[in-house]
Scaffold this motif. Structure first.
Motif, PDB file in Angstrom:
ATOM      1  N   MET A   1       0.816  -1.201   0.000  1.00  0.00           N
ATOM      2  CA  MET A   1       0.000   0.000   0.000  1.00  0.00           C
ATOM      3  C   MET A   1       0.858   1.263   0.000  1.00  0.00           C
ATOM      4  SD  MET A   1      -2.816   1.209   2.764  1.00  0.00           S
ATOM      5  CE  MET A   1      -3.334  -0.456   2.960  1.00  0.00           C
ATOM      6  N   GLY A   2       2.114   1.168   0.515  1.00  0.00           N
ATOM      7  CA  GLY A   2       2.966   2.342   0.558  1.00  0.00           C
ATOM      8  C   GLY A   2       2.478   3.324   1.606  1.00  0.00           C
ATOM      9  N   THR A   3       2.705   4.611   1.339  1.00  0.00           N
ATOM     10  CA  THR A   3       2.353   5.662   2.305  1.00  0.00           C
ATOM     11  C   THR A   3       1.009   6.312   1.998  1.00  0.00           C
ATOM     12  OG1 THR A   3       3.563   7.293   0.988  1.00  0.00           O
ATOM     13  CG2 THR A   3       4.790   6.145   2.728  1.00  0.00           C
ATOM     14  N   GLU A   4       0.297   5.861   0.976  1.00  0.00           N
ATOM     15  CA  GLU A   4      -0.977   6.463   0.609  1.00  0.00           C
ATOM     16  C   GLU A   4      -2.002   6.275   1.726  1.00  0.00           C
ATOM     17  OE1 GLU A   4      -3.422   6.725  -3.483  1.00  0.00           O
ATOM     18  OE2 GLU A   4      -3.251   4.711  -2.660  1.00  0.00           O
ATOM     19  N   THR A   5      -2.710   7.340   2.035  1.00  0.00           N
ATOM     20  CA  THR A   5      -3.733   7.281   3.077  1.00  0.00           C
ATOM     21  C   THR A   5      -4.895   6.422   2.609  1.00  0.00           C
ATOM     22  OG1 THR A   5      -3.148   9.502   3.832  1.00  0.00           O
ATOM     23  CG2 THR A   5      -5.301   8.634   4.512  1.00  0.00           C
ATOM     24  N   PRO A   6      -5.293   5.411   3.385  1.00  0.00           N
ATOM     25  CA  PRO A   6      -6.412   4.564   2.964  1.00  0.00           C
ATOM     26  C   PRO A   6      -7.733   5.319   3.009  1.00  0.00           C
ATOM     27  CG  PRO A   6      -5.707   3.973   5.171  1.00  0.00           C
ATOM     28  CD  PRO A   6      -4.710   4.967   4.658  1.00  0.00           C
ATOM     29  N   ALA A   7      -8.670   4.877   2.189  1.00  0.00           N
ATOM     30  CA  ALA A   7     -10.003   5.477   2.210  1.00  0.00           C
ATOM     31  C   ALA A   7     -10.709   5.187   3.531  1.00  0.00           C
ATOM     32  CB  ALA A   7     -10.830   4.951   1.041  1.00  0.00           C
ATOM     33  N   VAL A   8     -10.508   3.987   4.060  1.00  0.00           N
ATOM     34  CA  VAL A   8     -11.077   3.592   5.350  1.00  0.00           C
ATOM     35  C   VAL A   8      -9.985   2.913   6.163  1.00  0.00           C
ATOM     36  CG1 VAL A   8     -12.721   2.070   6.538  1.00  0.00           C
ATOM     37  CG2 VAL A   8     -13.419   3.279   4.466  1.00  0.00           C
ATOM     38  N   ASN A   9      -9.905   3.274   7.423  1.00  0.00           N
ATOM     39  CA  ASN A   9      -8.979   2.611   8.338  1.00  0.00           C
ATOM     40  C   ASN A   9      -9.728   2.335   9.636  1.00  0.00           C
ATOM     41  OD1 ASN A   9      -6.751   1.529   9.555  1.00  0.00           O
ATOM     42  ND2 ASN A   9      -5.756   3.485   9.979  1.00  0.00           N
ATOM     43  N   ALA A  10     -10.063   1.068   9.866  1.00  0.00           N
ATOM     44  CA  ALA A  10     -10.763   0.658  11.087  1.00  0.00           C
ATOM     45  C   ALA A  10      -9.759  -0.069  11.975  1.00  0.00           C
ATOM     46  CB  ALA A  10     -11.935  -0.247  10.752  1.00  0.00           C
ATOM     47  N   ALA A  11      -9.618   0.378  13.211  1.00  0.00           N
ATOM     48  CA  ALA A  11      -8.600  -0.177  14.111  1.00  0.00           C
ATOM     49  C   ALA A  11      -9.204  -0.534  15.460  1.00  0.00           C
ATOM     50  CB  ALA A  11      -7.459   0.827  14.291  1.00  0.00           C
ATOM     51  N   GLY A  12      -9.073  -1.808  15.845  1.00  0.00           N
ATOM     52  CA  GLY A  12      -9.511  -2.260  17.163  1.00  0.00           C
ATOM     53  C   GLY A  12     -10.986  -2.076  17.426  1.00  0.00           C
ATOM     54  N   ILE A  13     -11.820  -2.331  16.404  1.00  0.00           N
ATOM     55  CA  ILE A  13     -13.257  -2.066  16.533  1.00  0.00           C
ATOM     56  C   ILE A  13     -13.960  -3.179  17.306  1.00  0.00           C
ATOM     57  CG2 ILE A  13     -15.410  -1.631  15.313  1.00  0.00           C
ATOM     58  CD1 ILE A  13     -13.302   0.564  14.977  1.00  0.00           C
ATOM     59  N   ASN A  14     -14.673  -2.782  18.347  1.00  0.00           N
ATOM     60  CA  ASN A  14     -15.540  -3.690  19.102  1.00  0.00           C
ATOM     61  C   ASN A  14     -16.917  -3.051  19.221  1.00  0.00           C
ATOM     62  OD1 ASN A  14     -13.961  -6.088  20.584  1.00  0.00           O
ATOM     63  ND2 ASN A  14     -12.598  -4.309  20.425  1.00  0.00           N
ATOM     64  N   LYS A  15     -17.946  -3.908  19.242  1.00  0.00           N
ATOM     65  CA  LYS A  15     -19.298  -3.412  19.465  1.00  0.00           C
ATOM     66  C   LYS A  15     -20.077  -4.395  20.317  1.00  0.00           C
ATOM     67  CE  LYS A  15     -22.909  -0.872  19.404  1.00  0.00           C
ATOM     68  NZ  LYS A  15     -22.912   0.397  20.168  1.00  0.00           N
ATOM     69  N   HIS A  16     -20.572  -3.886  21.456  1.00  0.00           N
ATOM     70  CA  HIS A  16     -21.415  -4.678  22.352  1.00  0.00           C
ATOM     71  C   HIS A  16     -22.846  -4.156  22.280  1.00  0.00           C
ATOM     72  CE1 HIS A  16     -18.104  -6.700  24.596  1.00  0.00           C
ATOM     73  NE2 HIS A  16     -17.439  -5.601  24.268  1.00  0.00           N
ATOM     74  N   PHE A  28      -9.002  -3.436   9.757  1.00  0.00           N
ATOM     75  CA  PHE A  28      -8.910  -3.583   8.302  1.00  0.00           C
ATOM     76  C   PHE A  28      -8.882  -2.205   7.657  1.00  0.00           C
ATOM     77  CE2 PHE A  28     -13.435  -3.117   8.906  1.00  0.00           C
ATOM     78  CZ  PHE A  28     -13.874  -2.429   7.785  1.00  0.00           C
ATOM     79  N   GLN A  29      -8.489  -2.205   6.396  1.00  0.00           N
ATOM     80  CA  GLN A  29      -8.429  -0.973   5.619  1.00  0.00           C
ATOM     81  C   GLN A  29      -9.072  -1.197   4.254  1.00  0.00           C
ATOM     82  OE1 GLN A  29      -4.249   0.043   5.396  1.00  0.00           O
ATOM     83  NE2 GLN A  29      -4.273   1.064   7.389  1.00  0.00           N
ATOM     84  N   VAL A  30      -9.583  -0.109   3.685  1.00  0.00           N
ATOM     85  CA  VAL A  30     -10.004  -0.074   2.287  1.00  0.00           C
ATOM     86  C   VAL A  30      -9.079   0.914   1.583  1.00  0.00           C
ATOM     87  CG1 VAL A  30     -11.856   0.430   0.653  1.00  0.00           C
ATOM     88  CG2 VAL A  30     -12.411  -0.555   2.892  1.00  0.00           C
ATOM     89  N   ARG A  31      -8.328   0.427   0.626  1.00  0.00           N
ATOM     90  CA  ARG A  31      -7.390   1.294  -0.086  1.00  0.00           C
ATOM     91  C   ARG A  31      -8.132   2.155  -1.101  1.00  0.00           C
ATOM     92  NH1 ARG A  31      -4.070  -4.168  -1.271  1.00  0.00           N
ATOM     93  NH2 ARG A  31      -3.358  -4.570   0.872  1.00  0.00           N
ATOM     94  N   LYS A  32      -7.516   3.210  -1.501  1.00  0.00           N
ATOM     95  CA  LYS A  32      -8.129   4.101  -2.482  1.00  0.00           C
ATOM     96  C   LYS A  32      -8.387   3.355  -3.791  1.00  0.00           C
ATOM     97  CE  LYS A  32      -6.562   8.592  -0.765  1.00  0.00           C
ATOM     98  NZ  LYS A  32      -5.819   9.838  -1.066  1.00  0.00           N
ATOM     99  N   GLY A  33      -9.630   3.447  -4.249  1.00  0.00           N
ATOM    100  CA  GLY A  33      -9.989   2.882  -5.541  1.00  0.00           C
ATOM    101  C   GLY A  33     -10.300   1.404  -5.555  1.00  0.00           C
ATOM    102  N   GLU A  34     -10.267   0.727  -4.413  1.00  0.00           N
ATOM    103  CA  GLU A  34     -10.525  -0.714  -4.425  1.00  0.00           C
ATOM    104  C   GLU A  34     -11.904  -1.034  -3.849  1.00  0.00           C
ATOM    105  OE1 GLU A  34      -8.167  -3.382  -2.059  1.00  0.00           O
ATOM    106  OE2 GLU A  34      -8.446  -2.231  -0.219  1.00  0.00           O
ATOM    107  N   ILE A  35     -12.369  -2.249  -4.162  1.00  0.00           N
ATOM    108  CA  ILE A  35     -13.595  -2.783  -3.567  1.00  0.00           C
ATOM    109  C   ILE A  35     -13.212  -3.853  -2.567  1.00  0.00           C
ATOM    110  CG2 ILE A  35     -15.756  -4.011  -3.952  1.00  0.00           C
ATOM    111  CD1 ILE A  35     -15.932  -2.909  -6.696  1.00  0.00           C
TER     112      ILE A  35
END
Length: 372
Positions: A1-16, A28-35
């Protein structure tokens, strides 16, 4: 991915939700331009994760960043995301153009710019000539494209799709999946898709994240998920597959390996180096298994490693599925899925003896822990 900022960056997500732990330690991450597709059965947490990204649900812990900006606590209309639901959620009293313009009006975009962007969005989904129509005058597929145009017109940082094709019949669903892929590639928009449809994710995704009981079992390219699943759950969820409980034992000095099961040896496998943890299951995709009719054939080819008898045949249109009871262990079966063209020639018959063949590369060892 290099240094490009991801479109989505989810870190340590929990939901109760009370005592129920719906999402567990997701990163997880969603990179720019990907599905990226979140795939899993009902109740696995994929829609909850999508709604947390959209801002409709608040994470119990963890951070969500969109286009490099942390959005925890930011309301949905300020997250600059486009969202499309299975129900489309079009306003019946508004025309197509008014439906598409709604998000822009809520963002106080100037009227002249709204007009241009609505026309551009409708041209992209090939509905420019229906701008004055109402939802009731459109087919299901056309309504779906209007909903897509409404999500795209705000030029979001990320497009969120929640089972967008689930309400459509098979032919229309396949057509619109192809349209979606074309449009996504054309616009280069980062997209997160939630679905339980295995065929859909293989067609559309750059990467697939398979969820199970609130966790992410594996995130990888479609080929990796299908051919080399990280857990037994992923292997089974991606469609019926052959899983042998046993171990692989090297046959000293022969260059062959034995797949040992509950009874005698299931067969001999001609292959190069192969390693497997003791007691770990072995997976072989049905698409990688071929059958050779055993009628007056004499010695099977070198690739043949098992023998058995056809117990079931199912014609599936694009392929024929065979179930074979293997010699040496009456309770052990293997499934072969042969493409239609190949199956249309000389093929095994019901209750006929056959040789079962597959290449060593088709054998994939699953971790012992994946059986839990």
């Amino acid at each position: 991915m290099g240094t490009e900022t991801p479109a989505v960056n989810a870190a340590g997500i929990n939901k109760h939700f009370g005592a129920f732990h719906a999402v567990r330690d997701l990163d997880f991450q969603v990179r720019k331009g990907e599905i990226v597709s979140l795939l899993g059965p009902s109740g696995c947490g994929k829609t909850t994760m999508l709604r947390m990204l959209a801002g409709f649900v608040t994470p119990t812990s963890g951070t969500i960043a969109i286009a490099g900006k942390v959005v925890n606590g930011v309301p949905p209309h300020r997250r600059h995301v486009g969202m499309m639901f299975q129900s489309y959620a079009l306003f019946p009293h508004m025309s197509v153009g008014e439906n598409v313009a709604f998000g822009l009006r809520m963002r106080s975009v100037p009227k002249a710019e709204i007009k241009l962007r609505v026309e551009e969005a409708l041209r992209a989904v090939r509905l420019a000539d229906r701008i004055d129509s109402y939802p009731r005058q459109l087919s299901g597929g056309q309504q779906q494209r209007v909903a897509l145009a409404r999500a795209l017109v705000i030029k979001p940082d990320v497009l969120l799709l929640d089972e967008p094709f689930g309400a459509l019949d098979r032919e229309l669903r396949q057509h619109l999946q192809a349209e979606m892929k074309r449009l996504q590639r054309q616009l280069g928009i980062s997209t997160l898709l939630v679905t339980h449809d295995q065929e859909e994710v293989l067609l559309l995704s750059d990467r697939i994240a398979v969820m199970h009981k609130g966790r992410m079992d594996q995130i990888a390219a479609p080929e990796e998920i299908f051919e080399r699943p990280a857990t037994r759950f992923v292997a089974e969820f991606m469609g019926g597959t052959n899983i042998f409980e046993g171990r692989v034992e090297q046959q000293g000095g022969t260059g062959l390996f034995r797949i040992a099961g509950s009874g005698d040896a299931i067969g001999l496998l001609a292959c190069g180096p192969f390693s497997q943890a003791a007691g770990a299951p072995v997976m072989i995709r049905p698409e990688r298994v071929t059958l050779v009719a055993n009628r007056d054939r004499g010695t099977p080819p070198a690739a043949a490693i098992m023998s058995g008898r056809v117990t079931e045949m199912n014609y599936l249109g694009s392929s024929t599925e065979y179930r074979v009871a293997l010699d040496g262990d009456d309770e052990v079966e293997i499934v072969s899925r042969i493409p239609g063209l190949q199956a249309s020639g000389e093929r095994p018959r019901l209750d006929e003896p056959v040789f079962v063949c597959f290449d060593s590369a088709a054998v994939h060892s699953l971790p012992v822990s994946s059986q839990l």
